[in-house]
Design a protein around this motif. Structure first.
Motif, PDB file in Angstrom:
ATOM      1  N   CYS A  85       0.838  -1.208   0.000  1.00  0.00           N
ATOM      2  CA  CYS A  85       0.000   0.000   0.000  1.00  0.00           C
ATOM      3  C   CYS A  85       0.869   1.254   0.000  1.00  0.00           C
ATOM      4  CB  CYS A  85      -0.931  -0.001   1.216  1.00  0.00           C
ATOM      5  SG  CYS A  85      -2.203  -1.277   1.200  1.00  0.00           S
ATOM      6  N   VAL A 109       2.305   1.737  -3.515  1.00  0.00           N
ATOM      7  CA  VAL A 109       1.324   2.285  -4.453  1.00  0.00           C
ATOM      8  C   VAL A 109       1.085   3.763  -4.174  1.00  0.00           C
ATOM      9  CG1 VAL A 109      -1.082   2.157  -5.162  1.00  0.00           C
ATOM     10  CG2 VAL A 109       0.226   0.064  -4.861  1.00  0.00           C
ATOM     11  N   HIS A 158       9.454   3.900  -3.471  1.00  0.00           N
ATOM     12  CA  HIS A 158       9.332   2.652  -4.222  1.00  0.00           C
ATOM     13  C   HIS A 158      10.474   1.715  -3.868  1.00  0.00           C
ATOM     14  CE1 HIS A 158       6.782   4.664  -7.627  1.00  0.00           C
ATOM     15  NE2 HIS A 158       6.109   4.501  -6.504  1.00  0.00           N
ATOM     16  N   CYS A 217      -6.438   3.553  -6.799  1.00  0.00           N
ATOM     17  CA  CYS A 217      -5.603   2.671  -5.976  1.00  0.00           C
ATOM     18  C   CYS A 217      -6.400   2.102  -4.808  1.00  0.00           C
ATOM     19  CB  CYS A 217      -4.391   3.433  -5.470  1.00  0.00           C
ATOM     20  SG  CYS A 217      -3.306   4.056  -6.766  1.00  0.00           S
ATOM     21  N   TYR A 257      -7.002  -1.979  -4.114  1.00  0.00           N
ATOM     22  CA  TYR A 257      -6.627  -2.653  -2.867  1.00  0.00           C
ATOM     23  C   TYR A 257      -7.840  -3.252  -2.174  1.00  0.00           C
ATOM     24  CZ  TYR A 257      -5.359  -3.192   2.030  1.00  0.00           C
ATOM     25  OH  TYR A 257      -5.191  -3.702   3.300  1.00  0.00           O
ATOM     26  N   ASP A 311      -0.028   6.960 -11.342  1.00  0.00           N
ATOM     27  CA  ASP A 311      -0.191   6.400 -10.008  1.00  0.00           C
ATOM     28  C   ASP A 311       1.156   6.139  -9.341  1.00  0.00           C
ATOM     29  OD1 ASP A 311      -2.822   6.452 -10.427  1.00  0.00           O
ATOM     30  OD2 ASP A 311      -3.074   4.326 -10.850  1.00  0.00           O
ATOM     31  N   PHE A 312       2.172   5.869 -10.169  1.00  0.00           N
ATOM     32  CA  PHE A 312       3.463   5.512  -9.609  1.00  0.00           C
ATOM     33  C   PHE A 312       4.558   6.484 -10.047  1.00  0.00           C
ATOM     34  CE2 PHE A 312       1.311   1.860  -8.359  1.00  0.00           C
ATOM     35  CZ  PHE A 312       0.590   1.388  -9.438  1.00  0.00           C
ATOM     36  N   ILE A 321       2.118  -4.214  -6.474  1.00  0.00           N
ATOM     37  CA  ILE A 321       0.712  -3.826  -6.438  1.00  0.00           C
ATOM     38  C   ILE A 321      -0.053  -4.996  -5.819  1.00  0.00           C
ATOM     39  CG2 ILE A 321      -1.300  -3.222  -7.834  1.00  0.00           C
ATOM     40  CD1 ILE A 321       0.570  -1.964  -9.842  1.00  0.00           C
TER      41      ILE A 321
END
Length: 876
Positions: A338, A341, A349, A534, A538, A716-717, A845
């Motif tokens: 989580c 993400v 990261h 996201c 999840y 998102d990343f 992810i």
């Protein structure tokens, strides 16, 4: 006496689970405290320099001149220690308008050159309540050098302040020096403040704290052992009566709290809102009370029969401990995913990928018994690798990102080195004993394995800068060497499922403390994430795990609600959170997953259609009744805690966003009418319109622009603000996308389809013919084909199809004996559905990790050593 007590708590097979749980609780608390002492460093030596001119117990006696934004008081100080932890500045603050309690003032700290070295916003509501301002610089300073600090009041601040001064001699502090009042030098007085200096513990101090913590834990363990011994030996005959009284006490306490909450939130309407909100609160209180009573009174009505086992007391205790550690490892692993993400920079990261690998190695190690992974070679590896890690990390400056990355990298090496060493030793024993028996794989397994080899080769060949392809393959290969019998696979899946649900508990706890549901901009509840996409991905994984656990646990028992109340509650709560996101992808994934799991369970467990419809109706009713409970909890708890956290990518406007100090009845919190109006608007034609929110909503007159993109559609990343990206392009293209039910995804799909080729591409992003950049394809199947070539895309589709078939086959063949084998099917379905609208095939992810973790269970069943039941205790 002591021997009898210890033997009872360590050797009593009848109460081994209860006694081990007591051990786990005490050891876990001790471990957390030890980690906080070292290496976290939360415990430090503090030195205080307190003012002596003002009696802090007599708050009303603190008086001073009025202080406004036009006034200036600059205090010169000479700090006496090297690390300034906190500053407490005594002042008076009154906020006439309670809706302005979240307004702030600034404390700034300057060095001798008048360069600002620290600035902190301090909430007016906190100052009014405490009678002082508290700032925590946590910076290193140089004793003997001049520093300056001052208070700055913004023009729009709604507070009324007094900033008193006192005679420097009366203060009795060495720090205070000249006070500049509107540029005039005053050497006789100074601002009234306390200074808190901190210094890390020495090695001796750390050891002393650790010994105290261990001693306290041992003492509590002995006290618990004595209490349990007395209860089992002398009070067993009163057990039913004690349980009865305990349940009555719990029920009375729950009823009292429910009554208080009803009066506070409904009768007094302290949380604000209209009639719909009060109705929701009332239903939430009633439903919560019903769940509590259900858990208290119906717990033993359908007891789970004790399973026969050949394990000794020590073996049973070891198994409970390993299940616990594996569950917690998976829980922390998914929480790290989580954080990956939700990362807004590449550094996080890197760190969370390493945390994922560490927890995965620990989870794999727990597949071995204690006698297997506690050995001399393992001990030698730990000592040598930890020593090498210490030497390696000393080459990096303490407190830097490079040092943290180096430490986590060493943790990966240590944990995976220990795992590989144990794998080699275990297989050496198997081969030496002649217990290995090769089973020829079936044709499907051969094809399946061949597809994965081809797919992995294509990923490696076209990896370019995508280093995650190694993380997506190599760690999971180790599962082929972990001897998964059906029983061991069932244990692994149970702990994985419980770990996913545990991570949801961590996420929910963080949200209760820091993430309120906003009325204005962020009306789609994102929870811990900064994008709702996201959040939906999840929660879909958590929902799949919860539904699989529910139907796998229930199987053929009489009443789903009475037999599995905990599982029903989890499914209902997760569904409520999904409802708050307003994510259509999450809605569709959850609905389809629930339907398919229910159908598969009906076939696997040979249920009658009438039973299936009854269970479905009960579960749907529980979901509907629990939504007010979830909505009310998300509305009430963050408001009471009042510690909101906003991410850099989110709106920061104080007129819209909840800030510390906002009253619990602020109009910034979501209301029931607002939620349903925006929810129904999600399924209608979306246009960019301007709404005038007036006094009907209890709000200030304010203009709010509804964004055409209600789901963030990229980056998102990449750490980008996606809201800014939606403003690009001409008005005609935006108008077409607003009328597109896919929020522009169909256009993105077509652009990626046009760009497909047999060769892979270096980057995930694509620039179309019009010059518009798409960060990713919003579709795992297209993205894989674009990243690694069309052949890889076709192979990946075949892998997904065979995975679905294998998951069904596992549930049908093993589900009757081990109901948890329905979870792989749920996770594969969730991944397949999410992949249609989002990029999910990534080991960091949650959906992608779950899919990858299931692959060795599908492909390697007949490639593992002999799957006969273990004969030796250590193999369990």
């Amino acid at each position: 006496m002591i021997k009898d007590v210890l033997f009872h708590i360590r050797g009593d097979i009848e109460h081994i689970k209860r006694n081990t749980v007591v051990e786990i609780i005490l050891v876990t608390l001790a471990f957390i405290m030890l980690v906080r002492v070292f290496p976290q460093g939360a415990v430090q030596n503090h030195t205080y320099s307190r003012q002596k001119a003002f009696d802090t117990s007599a708050r009303g006696s603190l008086k001073g001149d009025a202080f406004t934004g036009n006034d200036k008081k600059l205090q010169m100080v000479y700090f006496s220690q090297e690390h300034l932890h906190a500053v407490r500045l005594y002042m008076v603050c009154r906020v006439p308008d309670k809706s302005r309690r979240s307004d702030y003032i600034l404390l700034r700290l300057y060095d001798e050159n008048f360069s600002c070295i620290y600035e902190e916003q301090c909430c007016c509501g906190d100052i009014e309540d405490d009678g002082f301002l508290t700032a925590t610089p946590e910076i290193d300073v140089e004793p003997g050098k001049a520093y300056y600090y001052e208070i700055l009041i913004p023009e729009d601040c709604g507070g009324v302040f007094e900033l008193p001064v006192a005679d420097r001699g009366a203060l009795g502090q060495t720090e205070n020096s000249t006070l500049y009042i509107d540029g005039i030098i005053n050497d006789g007085v100074a601002l009234i403040a306390d200074f808190d200096y901190a210094k890390p513990l020495t090695a001796v101090g750390i050891l002393l704290y650790d010994l105290i913590i261990v001693a306290v834990a041992v003492a509590l363990y002995l006290v618990s052992a004595v209490v349990l011994y007395v209860y089992d030996i002398y009070l067993t005959q009163y057990r039913e009566r004690l349980v009865w009284y305990s349940r009555i006490a719990a029920s009375v306490a729950a009823a009292g709290f429910a009554l208080f909450l009803f009066v506070f939130s409904v009768v007094q309407n302290r949380f604000g809102g209209g009639a719909a909100d009060r109705i929701f609160f009332t239903v939430a209180i009633a439903v919560g009370m019903a769940w509590i009573l259900l858990a208290v009174w119906l717990r033993d009505r359908y007891p789970v029969p004790a399973k026969k086992t050949r394990l000794t007391v020590a073996g049973k205790r070891s198994l409970i401990w390993r299940n616990y550690i594996q569950t917690v490892s998976f829980g922390l692993l998914f929480y790290a995913l989580c954080q990956y993400v939700n990362a807004d920079r590449e550094y996080y990261h890197y760190t969370n990928t390493r945390w994922m690998l560490v927890f995965l190695a620990i989870a794999f190690l727990m597949m071995y018994s204690g006698a297997q992974f506690v050995n001399i070679p393992g001990a030698l590896w730990l000592v040598s690798s930890i020593a090498g890690s210490v030497i390696y990390c000393r080459g990096f400056e303490k407190g830097t990102n490079e040092r943290e990355l180096a430490t986590l990298t060493c943790a990966v090496v240590v944990s995976w080195g220990l795992l590989i060493l144990n794998i080699l030793m275990a297989w050496f024993k198997v081969l030496r004993r002649g217990e290995y028996r090769f089973q020829k794989p079936s044709a499907v397994q051969t094809v399946y394995g061949g597809l994965w080899i081809v797919f992995s080769a294509l990923m490696y060949f076209y990896q370019f800068e995508k280093l995650w392809v190694y993380t997506a393959t190599l760690p999971f290969v180790t599962m082929f060497f972990l001897r998964f019998t059906p029983a061991r696979g069932s244990r692994f899946l149970k702990n994985l499922t419980n770990g996913i649900l545990l991570s949801f508990g961590f996420v929910a706890l963080f949200c209760f403390i820091h993430r309120p549901h906003h009325y204005w901009m962020l009306y789609r509840y994102g929870g811990i994430f900064h994008t709702v996409a996201c959040t939906g991905m999840y929660l879909a994984v958590v929902f799949g795990a919860a539904v699989g656990k529910l139907f796998g646990t229930f199987r053929a028992r009489e009443n789903i609600l009475v037999c599995c109340p905990f599982e029903c509650f989890l499914v209902s709560v997760v569904a409520g959170y999904i409802f708050l996101t307003m994510s259509r992808t999450a809605y569709l994934s959850a609905f389809v997953t629930a339907v398919l799991v229910a159908v598969l369970a009906a076939f696997a467990f040979h249920k009658l259609p009438a039973d299936v419809w009854r269970e479905t109706g009960i579960l749907l009713l529980m979901v509907l009744l629990c939504f007010p409970l979830v909505f009310s909890a998300v509305r009430m708890i963050p408001a009471v805690v009042n510690e909101p956290v906003r991410y850099d990518l989110e709106h920061q406007d104080r007129g819209f966003m909840v800030y510390r100090g906002d009253p619990i009845d602020s109009d910034k919190y979501m209301t029931v009418p607002r939620f349903f109006s925006t929810l129904f608007g999600r399924f209608q034609k979306e246009e960019t319109v301007t709404d005038e929110e007036g006094d009907d909503n209890g709000a200030r007159g304010i203009t709010v622009v509804r964004e055409p993109y209600l789901v963030y559609t990229g980056a998102d990343f990449a750490g980008m603000d996606i809201r800014a990206a939606t403003d690009d392009g001409d008005s005609s293209s935006q108008e077409e996308e607003q009328n597109d039910v896919s929020n522009g995804r169909f256009t993105i799909f077509m652009d990626y389809v046009k760009a497909l080729s047999f060769e892979g591409h270096e980057k995930m992003a694509l620039v179309n013919e019009e010059g518009k950049e798409h960060v990713h394809a919003h579709n795992s199947y297209l993205q894989v084909a674009y990243n690694f070539g069309m052949i890889a895309g076709v192979v990946f589709l075949a892998i997904c199809a065979i995975s679905l078939w294998y998951s069904v086959r596992l549930a049908m063949t093993q589900g009757e004996q081990f109901g948890i084998y329905i979870v792989p099917f749920a996770l594969v379905v969730v991944f397949g559905l999410i992949s249609v609208t989002e990029w999910a095939f990534h080991p960091c992810i949650p959906a992608g990790f779950s899919f990858l973790l299931m692959q060795p269970l599908f492909i390697g069943k007949r490639l593992s050593p002999d799957a006969k039941p273990p004969k030796r205790q250590e193999e369990l």
